[in-house]
Scaffold this active site. Structure first.
Site, short mmCIF file in Angstrom:
data_model
loop_
_atom_site.label_atom_id
_atom_site.label_comp_id
_atom_site.label_asym_id
_atom_site.label_seq_id
_atom_site.Cartn_x
_atom_site.Cartn_y
_atom_site.Cartn_z
N LYS A 17 -5.05 8.60 -5.09
CA LYS A 17 -4.64 7.25 -5.48
C LYS A 17 -5.27 6.94 -6.83
CE LYS A 17 -4.19 2.93 -2.90
NZ LYS A 17 -4.85 2.15 -1.85
C1 E4P Z 1 -2.95 -0.63 -0.83
O1 E4P Z 1 -2.91 0.58 -0.89
C2 E4P Z 1 -4.17 -1.43 -0.81
O2 E4P Z 1 -5.15 -0.70 -0.11
C3 E4P Z 1 -4.02 -2.73 -0.07
O3 E4P Z 1 -2.72 -2.89 0.46
C4 E4P Z 1 -4.52 -3.94 -0.80
O4 E4P Z 1 -4.34 -5.05 0.02
P1 E4P Z 1 -5.10 -6.45 -0.22
O5 E4P Z 1 -4.42 -7.13 -1.37
O6 E4P Z 1 -4.89 -7.19 1.06
O7 E4P Z 1 -6.52 -6.10 -0.49
#
Ligand code: E4P
Length: 225
Positions: free
Chosen positions: A92
Site C-alpha cells: 500500500k
Molecule cells: C483504507 O484502506 C483505510 O485503511 C481506511 O479505509 C481508512 O478509513 P478511515 O477514514 O475510517 O480511517
C-alpha cells in the site's frame, strides 16, 4: 454445480485477528486492508500481522501492508520486508509523486500494489498509469469534507471502464452499510469495511420481525397440530 458470487468483493479494514477470524467463518471475506493506525490499534507489528494473515487465510486475494517513507527508494526498501510473506501481500503506497514512482517499480516486478489516500479521479488516473493493482478512494473522509465520496467512486469506475483499465476500484473509509452498497452500485469491485459494518450488512428490522412472527406461529402450530 456449486454457485458462489465473487464479483462484489468484501475486504475487512482491520488488523484485529480475532475480528478477521470471526468474520471469515462466514466464508464471505476476500481480503484485508491495514494502515498504520489500524496496526497501532492491534498492538502488534505489521510483519507479524501480515505473516499470520497469510498463514491463516491462504484464500485471501489481497492483504494490504502500508509503507511509510518519503522517497520511492525507501518505500521499495520497506516493501521488501513484506513481499516474500506470501502472494496475497499487496504493498500500500500513498498517491504522491514518490509513491507512484514506487508503484511503477513494484508493478514491473509483478508485485501487487494498492494506491491509497485517493480523493479524486485525477489521482486515480495517475495511479492506473503507474500500474496500481487497486486504488483506494476514501469515501468517509470525502463525505466529511462535504464532497460526495460516492461520486468520486463513480467517476473513477466509469473512466476505468471506458479505457479498459485493469486497476480495481477498492472503496475505503466506509462508515455505513449504505456507503458500502452504493460503492458497489457505483462500480467499485471491492469494498473494504470495518468488521462492524460487515455484520450490519446482515441486519434488517423486517427480517428480525419476520423471524419473531414465524417463530411464534411455529410454536403455536406445534401445540395445535
Ligand atoms: C483504507 O484502506 C483505510 O485503511 C481506511 O479505509 C481508512 O478509513 P478511515 O477514514 O475510517 O480511517
Amino acid at each position: 454445480m456449486i454457485y458462489t458470487h465473487n464479483l462484489m468483493k468484501i475486504f475487512l479494514d482491520t488488523a484485529d485477528l480475532n475480528e478477521i477470524r470471526a468474520a471469515n467463518e462466514t466464508g464471505l471475506i476476500d481480503g484485508v486492508t491495514t494502515n498504520p493506525t489500524l496496526i497501532l490499534r492491534s498492538g502488534r507489528t505489521l510483519p507479524d500481522v501480515a505473516k499470520q494473515l497469510v498463514e491463516e487465510f491462504p484464500h485471501f486475494e489481497s492483504i494490504s501492508t502500508e509503507v511509510v517513507a518519503d522517497t520511492a527508494e525507501e518505500m521499495i526498501e520497506q516493501a521488501q520486508q513484506y513481499i516474500n510473506i506470501g502472494p496475497a501481500i499487496t504493498i500500500k503506497l500513498p498517491c504522491t509523486v514518490e509513491g507512484l514512482k514506487a508503484c511503477r517499480a513494484l508493478n514491473r516486478e509483478g508485485i501487487k500494489t494498492n494506491v491509497t489516500l485517493i480523493f479524486s479521479a485525477a489521482q486515480a488516473v495517475l495511479a492506473a498509469k503507474a500500474g496500481a493493482t487497486y486504488v483506494s478512494p476514501f469515501i468517509g473522509r470525502l463525505d466529511d469534507q462535504s464532497v460526495a465520496g460516492l461520486e468520486v467512486v463513480r467517476s473513477i469506475s466509469e473512466l476505468y471502464r471506458i479505457y479498459g483499465v485493469q486497476t480495481k476500484v477498492l472503496s475505503a473509509s466506509i462508515r455505513s452499510v449504505q456507503r458500502a452498497v452504493r460503492s458497489w452500485y457505483n462500480g467499485a469491485e471491492v469494498v473494504t469495511m470495518p468488521p462492524n459494518i460487515f455484520w450490519q450488512m446482515y441486519d434488517h428490522i423486517l427480517t428480525r420481525d419476520g423471524l419473531d412472527k414465524f417463530q411464534q406461529d411455529w410454536d403455536a402450530a406445534k401445540l395445535e397440530l
